[in-house]
Write a protein that holds these residues in place. Structure first.
Motif, PDB file in Angstrom:
ATOM      1  N   GLU A 196      19.875   0.865   8.742  1.00 21.42           N
ATOM      2  CA  GLU A 196      19.540  -0.580   8.699  1.00 21.42           C
ATOM      3  C   GLU A 196      18.412  -0.788   7.623  1.00 21.42           C
ATOM      4  OE1 GLU A 196      20.699  -2.753  10.134  1.00 21.42           O
ATOM      5  OE2 GLU A 196      21.985  -1.878  11.681  1.00 21.42           O
ATOM      6  N   TYR A 197      17.774   0.414   7.159  1.00 27.26           N
ATOM      7  CA  TYR A 197      16.670   0.037   6.245  1.00 27.26           C
ATOM      8  C   TYR A 197      16.781  -0.291   4.785  1.00 27.26           C
ATOM      9  CZ  TYR A 197      17.212   4.345   3.129  1.00 27.26           C
ATOM     10  OH  TYR A 197      17.572   4.974   2.237  1.00 27.26           O
ATOM     11  N   GLU A 198      18.083  -0.164   4.442  1.00 24.45           N
ATOM     12  CA  GLU A 198      18.286  -0.634   2.969  1.00 24.45           C
ATOM     13  C   GLU A 198      18.363  -2.106   2.765  1.00 24.45           C
ATOM     14  OE1 GLU A 198      19.207   0.957   0.423  1.00 24.45           O
ATOM     15  OE2 GLU A 198      19.727   2.953   0.806  1.00 24.45           O
ATOM     16  N   LYS A 199      18.213  -2.952   3.755  1.00 27.18           N
ATOM     17  CA  LYS A 199      18.150  -4.491   3.636  1.00 27.18           C
ATOM     18  C   LYS A 199      16.781  -4.841   3.003  1.00 27.18           C
ATOM     19  CE  LYS A 199      17.553  -7.233   6.953  1.00 27.18           C
ATOM     20  NZ  LYS A 199      16.163  -7.904   6.602  1.00 27.18           N
ATOM     21  N   SER A 200      15.758  -3.885   3.165  1.00 25.94           N
ATOM     22  CA  SER A 200      14.502  -4.299   2.639  1.00 25.94           C
ATOM     23  C   SER A 200      14.343  -4.424   0.889  1.00 25.94           C
ATOM     24  CB  SER A 200      13.335  -3.045   3.032  1.00 25.94           C
ATOM     25  OG  SER A 200      12.204  -3.298   2.072  1.00 25.94           O
TER      26      SER A 200
ATOM     27  N   ALA B  83       7.606  -3.074   3.849  1.00 30.31           N
ATOM     28  CA  ALA B  83       7.360  -1.556   3.742  1.00 30.31           C
ATOM     29  C   ALA B  83       6.380  -1.236   5.237  1.00 30.31           C
ATOM     30  CB  ALA B  83       6.254  -1.495   2.740  1.00 30.31           C
ATOM     31  N   SER B  84       5.907  -2.412   5.787  1.00 25.92           N
ATOM     32  CA  SER B  84       5.148  -2.081   6.892  1.00 25.92           C
ATOM     33  C   SER B  84       6.284  -1.797   8.273  1.00 25.92           C
ATOM     34  CB  SER B  84       4.272  -3.334   7.390  1.00 25.92           C
ATOM     35  OG  SER B  84       3.086  -3.383   6.385  1.00 25.92           O
ATOM     36  N   ASP B  85       7.347  -2.702   8.191  1.00 27.08           N
ATOM     37  CA  ASP B  85       8.278  -2.108   9.098  1.00 27.08           C
ATOM     38  C   ASP B  85       8.970  -0.975   9.111  1.00 27.08           C
ATOM     39  OD1 ASP B  85       8.261  -5.026   9.952  1.00 27.08           O
ATOM     40  OD2 ASP B  85       9.978  -5.436   8.759  1.00 27.08           O
ATOM     41  N   LEU B  86       9.148  -0.527   7.830  1.00 29.94           N
ATOM     42  CA  LEU B  86       9.742   0.941   7.612  1.00 29.94           C
ATOM     43  C   LEU B  86       8.872   2.115   7.826  1.00 29.94           C
ATOM     44  CD1 LEU B  86      11.481   0.555   4.167  1.00 29.94           C
ATOM     45  CD2 LEU B  86      12.330  -0.311   6.522  1.00 29.94           C
ATOM     46  N   GLN B  87       7.399   1.775   7.962  1.00 30.14           N
ATOM     47  CA  GLN B  87       6.340   2.668   8.012  1.00 30.14           C
ATOM     48  C   GLN B  87       6.242   2.741   9.595  1.00 30.14           C
ATOM     49  OE1 GLN B  87       2.471   1.631   6.999  1.00 30.14           O
ATOM     50  NE2 GLN B  87       1.940   4.111   7.072  1.00 30.14           N
ATOM     51  N   LEU B  88       6.206   1.739  10.187  1.00 32.42           N
ATOM     52  CA  LEU B  88       6.101   1.606  11.657  1.00 32.42           C
ATOM     53  C   LEU B  88       7.125   2.182  12.391  1.00 32.42           C
ATOM     54  CD1 LEU B  88       4.262   0.493  14.052  1.00 32.42           C
ATOM     55  CD2 LEU B  88       5.570  -1.775  13.932  1.00 32.42           C
ATOM     56  N   TYR B  89       8.379   1.839  11.966  1.00 31.70           N
ATOM     57  CA  TYR B  89       9.533   2.477  12.602  1.00 31.70           C
ATOM     58  C   TYR B  89       9.715   4.009  12.360  1.00 31.70           C
ATOM     59  CZ  TYR B  89      14.338   3.030  14.457  1.00 31.70           C
ATOM     60  OH  TYR B  89      15.369   3.460  15.232  1.00 31.70           O
ATOM     61  N   THR B  90       9.399   4.692  11.021  1.00 32.11           N
ATOM     62  CA  THR B  90       9.367   5.843  10.941  1.00 32.11           C
ATOM     63  C   THR B  90       8.491   6.604  11.619  1.00 32.11           C
ATOM     64  OG1 THR B  90       8.424   5.700   9.101  1.00 32.11           O
ATOM     65  CG2 THR B  90      10.661   5.762   8.833  1.00 32.11           C
ATOM     66  N   ASN B  91       7.150   5.985  12.041  1.00 35.93           N
ATOM     67  CA  ASN B  91       6.122   6.672  12.445  1.00 35.93           C
ATOM     68  C   ASN B  91       6.499   7.220  14.155  1.00 35.93           C
ATOM     69  OD1 ASN B  91       3.988   6.312  10.514  1.00 35.93           O
ATOM     70  ND2 ASN B  91       3.103   4.607  11.363  1.00 35.93           N
ATOM     71  N   GLY B  92       7.383   6.593  14.351  1.00 34.97           N
ATOM     72  CA  GLY B  92       7.966   7.040  15.755  1.00 34.97           C
ATOM     73  C   GLY B  92       8.575   8.580  15.799  1.00 34.97           C
TER      74      GLY B  92
END
Length: 579
Positions: free
Chosen positions: A106-110, A41-50
């Motif tokens: 790519e995000y679906e791999k989470s 979840a942190s990966d997804l949040q960090l990326y979308t913060n951009g």
């Protein structure tokens, strides 16, 4: 640390990273591998913060300087009819879309289903937002839902998709986002309510754009706007901010440092602690930054405090300043300096500073304490979506569909009027006697709801002033000729001494020839035909050399695509009239 500070810091960090090798920059994004990222979840949040880098900054309040809402020292290219086809740039930039589509690829791999739902919704919201910004500027566009490989010639040379296809795809993204985004109220992060607000905006834009151009099928877009607006009105935590003080509540909504969580659905954050500011105080109070001012035709459109039309008054265009602003819709005195005005945190009453505004009507919306007057030091959070706009969208869409009722008005437009103590808008009364002043601005409005549509347009221009809606409203209404009407300011019968505060003291002296000897401190002195030009009716003419402006109905509603893009993609066609 407050969430607004985190988001404000993010805007700085990501803007710096765009010049480095940080992973949020375009090229490193494409190098992120599924094996090393998009797992948590942190990966997804960090990326979308951009994606929050997409928010506008100062254009939230000064973007209307390209229209007839904010008049500056120099008329915009749009107002002068002087836009040219650029070689490059011109707003045709697709980098954010690549970032968004790469994430969605790519995000679906989470394995975190809740995080995937929410951040997938965030990405789809931003894709719709990205496309809508481009769509309003250029019209139909090629729709891309995946990153393009450098050697994918077919995708790189794709022609435009139809308007309807692109709008349908934006709404499809938003419907997905609405279904999956978190419902938690958060003023600085995208939520379900933000997606509903954007859907309300897009549906109204396209529905009216197509209606006023005779395009079949426009109704479904207006209905989409109504549906999204209804969901926010009936099932959201938002309402119109009001403390019961009609003389202050509208102003306080915009000059508070922290965005108002009652009404603001999403705002851009600013922070003194992090030294992240904008320049609204400097913009509106200095004589060296465009001297922005409200035009007289907009001042004239504010109703009297009892709900009657100011423009029905004999000689309304040649009243002294203190007379014309007396007993008007309270939003006028909360948007420009009028008698009794004091800076926030101070008690000294101030006259309009004619050196800081080319029309004489000095803007105060968003303006805070003088300590923030230095360029780049204002820290008021700036609204991007607010509930007030949703109410206006709802009322207008229902009126354009022909389904508006008095109950609808009471649940939308009249909530805005009640905040400032204005009488309610009555459907039957408005339609029985449409305002000729408003009708002259918008001759394209016809039919049984002419009167109420004109009144809603009045409300929209007043309520959303300086929130960067005017150009897009003029475009969707096919009302470009309104931008060619004469631009005027304050009325002065000629040289003389003038009291602009109503206290009997002289504030302004207009003179001809030599400056008066022994000028008095605290009084503003201006030379006619040098500092100000008055027209034959005694009205300030801020641009006497541009009184024969034109608007080309065949091309000026859209911007041109840069020449280099047409060379790179031979299947793109230039917008009409720009060849």
């Amino acid at each position: 640390m407050k969430v607004k500070h985190i988001l404000a810091g993010l805007l700085v960090a990501t803007s710096i990273s765009s010049c480095s090798d940080d992973f949020l920059d375009k090229q490193p994004l494409s190098e992120i591998t599924a094996e090393t990222f998009f797992n948590t979840a942190s990966d997804l949040q960090l990326y979308t913060n951009g994606f929050y880098r997409m928010w506008p900054s100062t254009s939230i309040y000064n973007g209307e300087a390209s229209t007839d809402n904010i008049i500056q020292t120099e008329l915009s290219e749009e107002m002068r009819g002087a836009r040219l086809v650029p070689t490059t740039g011109g707003g045709w930039n697709w980098e954010y879309l690549r970032d968004i589509n790469f994430f969605l690829q790519e995000y679906e791999k989470s394995d975190d289903e809740a995080a995937k739902a929410h951040y997938g919704g965030v990405a789809r919201f931003f894709r719709a937002r990205f496309y809508f910004d481009k769509f309003q500027r250029f019209g139909a566009l090629p729709w891309y839902n995946a990153p393009i490989a450098p050697d994918d010639t077919e995708a790189l040379t794709k022609p435009r998709d139809s308007r309807q296809y692109v709008v349908d795809k934006m709404l499809e993204d938003l419907d997905w986002a609405i279904e999956n985004l978190n419902e938690e109220q958060n003023t600085f992060e995208v939520s379900k309510y933000t997606a509903l607000a954007l859907k309300s905006r897009i549906g109204l834009y396209e529905g009216t754009y197509e209606k006023y151009r005779g395009i079949d099928g426009y109704e479904k877009y207006l209905e989409a706007s109504v549906a999204a607006s209804t969901a926010l009105i009936e099932d959201s935590p938002y309402q119109i901010y009001s403390t019961g003080n009609p003389e202050q509540d509208y102003l306080e909504l915009f000059n508070s440092q922290d965005a108002n969580e009652t009404e603001v659905i999403l705002a851009r954050a600013y922070s003194e602690d992090l030294n992240i500011g904008h320049n609204v105080n400097y913009y509106t109070t200095t004589s060296s930054y465009g001297r922005p001012g409200m035009p007289k035709d907009l001042v004239n459109s504010y109703l009297n405090a009892d709900g009657t039309r100011f423009t029905d008054r004999a000689g309304y265009n040649q009243l002294s300043f203190t007379e014309e602003v007396q007993n008007r819709d309270p939003r006028l005195a909360q948007t420009i300096r009028t008698p009794g005005y004091t800076r926030k945190g101070q008690s000294i009453e101030l006259a309009p500073n004619l050196g800081a505004t080319v029309t004489g009507y000095q803007i105060i919306k968003y303006v805070t304490e003088p300590v923030y007057d230095t360029n780049g030091q204002s820290i008021t959070d700036l609204p991007i979506y607010r509930f007030g706009e949703v109410l206006l969208n709802y009322g207008e869409a229902k009126a354009e569909l022909g389904t508006l009722s008095q109950e609808d008005l009471n649940n939308s437009i009249n909530l805005l009027r009640q905040r400032v103590g204005m009488p309610d808008l009555n459907l039957d009364t408005a339609n029985a006697a449409p305002d000729s002043f408003m009708a002259a601005q918008y001759p394209g409005v016809t039919g049984a709801n002419t009167g109420v549509i004109l009144e809603i347009r009045r409300e929209r221009r007043i309520e959303l002033y300086m929130e960067n809606f005017r150009w897009d409203d003029v475009v969707r209404w096919k009302a470009g000729q309104t931008l060619t009407q004469p631009i005027r300011g304050l009325y002065f019968p000629g040289p003389g001494e003038y009291d602009l505060t109503g206290d009997g003291a002289i504030n302004v002296v207009l003179y001809e020839g030599e400056r008066p000897a022994n000028p008095i401190s605290g009084i503003q002195y201006y030379r006619l035909d040098s500092d100000f030009t008055l027209d034959m009716n005694g009205l300030i003419d801020p641009h006497p050399d541009f009184n024969n402006r034109s608007f080309d109905e065949n091309k000026d509603y859209l911007y041109p695509i840069p020449r280099i893009e047409l060379q790179l993609n031979p299947n793109l066609e230039q917008n009409p009239g720009w060849n």
